[in-house]
Design an enzyme around this catalytic site. Structure first.
Site, PDB file in Angstrom:
ATOM      1  N   ASN A 106      68.508  50.843  63.462  1.00 30.27           N
ATOM      2  CA  ASN A 106      67.229  50.122  63.432  1.00 30.27           C
ATOM      3  C   ASN A 106      66.243  50.897  64.297  1.00 30.27           C
ATOM      4  O   ASN A 106      66.361  50.886  65.522  1.00 30.27           O
ATOM      5  CB  ASN A 106      67.457  48.699  63.967  1.00 30.27           C
ATOM      6  N   TRP A 107      65.307  51.564  63.639  1.00 33.54           N
ATOM      7  CA  TRP A 107      64.353  52.393  64.392  1.00 33.54           C
ATOM      8  C   TRP A 107      63.301  51.541  65.109  1.00 33.54           C
ATOM      9  O   TRP A 107      62.504  52.064  65.873  1.00 33.54           O
ATOM     10  CB  TRP A 107      63.654  53.381  63.453  1.00 33.54           C
ATOM     11  N   LYS A 108      63.260  50.245  64.813  1.00 31.19           N
ATOM     12  CA  LYS A 108      62.252  49.349  65.402  1.00 31.19           C
ATOM     13  C   LYS A 108      60.856  49.956  65.221  1.00 31.19           C
ATOM     14  O   LYS A 108      60.595  50.555  64.189  1.00 31.19           O
ATOM     15  CB  LYS A 108      62.602  49.048  66.859  1.00 31.19           C
TER      16      LYS A 108
ATOM     17  N   HIS B 288      66.011  38.943  63.275  1.00 32.12           N
ATOM     18  CA  HIS B 288      66.305  39.768  64.460  1.00 32.12           C
ATOM     19  C   HIS B 288      65.786  39.050  65.702  1.00 32.12           C
ATOM     20  O   HIS B 288      64.755  38.373  65.656  1.00 32.12           O
ATOM     21  CB  HIS B 288      65.643  41.147  64.312  1.00 32.12           C
TER      22      HIS B 288
ATOM     23  N   GLU C  50      64.202  40.009  68.153  1.00 36.66           N
ATOM     24  CA  GLU C  50      62.815  40.327  68.539  1.00 36.66           C
ATOM     25  C   GLU C  50      61.816  39.554  67.683  1.00 36.66           C
ATOM     26  O   GLU C  50      60.718  39.243  68.133  1.00 36.66           O
ATOM     27  CB  GLU C  50      62.608  41.848  68.483  1.00 36.66           C
TER      28      GLU C  50
ATOM     29  N   GLU D 155      74.017  40.061  67.670  1.00 38.83           N
ATOM     30  CA  GLU D 155      73.381  40.904  68.680  1.00 38.83           C
ATOM     31  C   GLU D 155      73.019  40.017  69.869  1.00 38.83           C
ATOM     32  O   GLU D 155      71.947  39.396  69.876  1.00 38.83           O
ATOM     33  CB  GLU D 155      72.108  41.533  68.117  1.00 38.83           C
TER      34      GLU D 155
ATOM     35  N   GLY E 161      69.059  46.768  74.339  1.00 38.27           N
ATOM     36  CA  GLY E 161      68.190  47.661  75.104  1.00 38.27           C
ATOM     37  C   GLY E 161      68.415  47.612  76.603  1.00 38.27           C
ATOM     38  O   GLY E 161      67.587  48.108  77.375  1.00 38.27           O
TER      39      GLY E 161
ATOM     40  N   SER F  19      73.027  47.778  72.712  1.00 40.21           N
ATOM     41  CA  SER F  19      73.364  48.929  73.568  1.00 40.21           C
ATOM     42  C   SER F  19      74.582  49.715  73.071  1.00 40.21           C
ATOM     43  O   SER F  19      75.405  50.173  73.863  1.00 40.21           O
ATOM     44  CB  SER F  19      73.570  48.483  75.022  1.00 40.21           C
TER      45      SER F  19
ATOM     46  N   GLY G  92      70.185  50.339  67.853  1.00 34.72           N
ATOM     47  CA  GLY G  92      68.748  50.477  68.085  1.00 34.72           C
ATOM     48  C   GLY G  92      68.421  51.844  68.658  1.00 34.72           C
ATOM     49  O   GLY G  92      68.376  52.849  67.934  1.00 34.72           O
ATOM     50  N   GLY G  93      68.226  51.904  69.959  1.00 39.25           N
ATOM     51  CA  GLY G  93      67.775  53.129  70.634  1.00 39.25           C
ATOM     52  C   GLY G  93      68.564  54.377  70.261  1.00 39.25           C
ATOM     53  O   GLY G  93      67.981  55.441  70.024  1.00 39.25           O
TER      54      GLY G  93
HETATM   55  P1  13P Z   1      69.777  48.696  71.194  1.00 43.67           P
HETATM   56  O1  13P Z   1      70.901  49.441  70.485  1.00 43.67           O
HETATM   57  O2  13P Z   1      68.632  49.587  71.569  1.00 43.67           O
HETATM   58  O3  13P Z   1      70.306  47.859  72.297  1.00 43.67           O
HETATM   59  O4  13P Z   1      69.155  47.679  70.102  1.00 43.67           O
HETATM   60  C1  13P Z   1      69.993  46.847  69.382  1.00 43.67           C
HETATM   61  C2  13P Z   1      69.210  46.208  68.303  1.00 43.67           C
HETATM   62  O5  13P Z   1      68.403  45.319  68.548  1.00 43.67           O
HETATM   63  C3  13P Z   1      69.409  46.689  66.928  1.00 43.67           C
HETATM   64  O6  13P Z   1      68.846  45.835  65.996  1.00 43.67           O
END
Ligand code: 13P
Length: 246
Positions: free
Chosen positions: A8-10, A94, A96, A164, A170, A206, A227-228
């Site tokens: 997920n590149w967000k 999600h 977020e 998640e 993050g 993470s 994510g990251g």
């Molecule tokens: P991180 O891997 O950066 O913690 O993010 C997880 C996430 O929200 C993927 O959708």
């Protein structure tokens, strides 16, 4: 069950960056896909990366959709539009979106219905926050979100669940093996009562190459939502490689 490793590149990336990412991922995929690999770029980049990624055998998904097929919804994107761009998956609910945009499980459920009607696989995200976990309400929260976010038309073929935990996103604070075992077992039990067996359940929060192998070895972990660590193709591919069958 074949693993699904999703990135997920967000809200990251320009066109030039995304073209380069797609090229590097396609190069890696050319020597073999270790498992099902999915990339969810921001909507602005889908038109650019969908084709090269799909040509390389990499699945493409979006990070959100609207519940309607069209209409006066300024700034929103319909699931049908995402399918038109070459997406096969879309994230809904999600954390977020739930936190920053105040989206409810009911909203996530309506988006999942729209995704299914557009022929997309909905990745329904659930997860408790730190306060809920500290209060001993992690299971209750996740189970409630799951029950309310799953549409009546959900099947193992059109739905993936991603647990998640918000406190792990993050933060570098990955859930420990015992927490993952307990939650994934509960989610699988709930899913098998509602939909039967065979629904994939991903872990997210993470994930990085130093914990991916251990996470994927846990029973009922059918893949990872990254994510990251998905922003660097070398790092992401190391994680994807851990999704290969033993
Ligand atoms: P991180 O891997 O950066 O913690 O993010 C997880 C996430 O929200 C993927 O959708």
């Amino acid at each position: 069950m074949r693993s699904l490793i999703a990135g997920n590149w967000k809200m990251h990336g320009t066109l030039a960056w995304a073209r380069d990412q797609a090229r590097r991922l396609a190069e890696k995929a050319a020597s073999g896909l270790p498992c099902d690999v999915l990339i969810c770029p921001p909507a602005t980049l889908l038109g650019t990366v969908a084709e090269p990624l799909r040509n390389a055998g990499i699945l493409v998904g979006a990070q959100d959709c609207h519940h309607a097929t069209h209409g006066a919804f300024t700034g929103d994107i319909a699931a049908t539009m995402l399918a038109d761009l070459g997406c096969s998956h879309v994230l809904v609910g999600h954390s977020e979106r739930r936190t920053i945009h105040r989206e409810s499980s009911h909203d996530a459920m309506r988006k999942a219905v729209a995704a299914h009607q557009a022929g997309l696989i909905a990745i329904v995200c659930i997860g408790e926050n730190r306060d809920e976990r500290r209060a001993g309400k992690a299971f209750e929260t996740a189970a409630g979100q799951l029950a309310r976010s799953l549409p009546a038309d959900a099947t193992a073929a059109n739905t993936v669940i991603a647990w998640e935990p918000v406190w792990a996103i993050g933060t570098g604070d990955t859930a420990n093996a015992a927490d993952v075992v307990a939650m994934h077992r509960l989610v699988k039990q709930q899913l098998s009562a509602l939909l039967g067996d065979g629904v994939r359940v991903l872990y997210g929060g993470s994930v990085n190459p130093s914990n991916s192998r251990e996470l994927l070895a846990i029973e009922h972990v059918d893949g990872l939502l990254v994510g990251g660590a998905s922003l660097d193709p070398d790092i992401f591919w190391q994680i994807a490689t851990d999704g290969a069958p033993d």
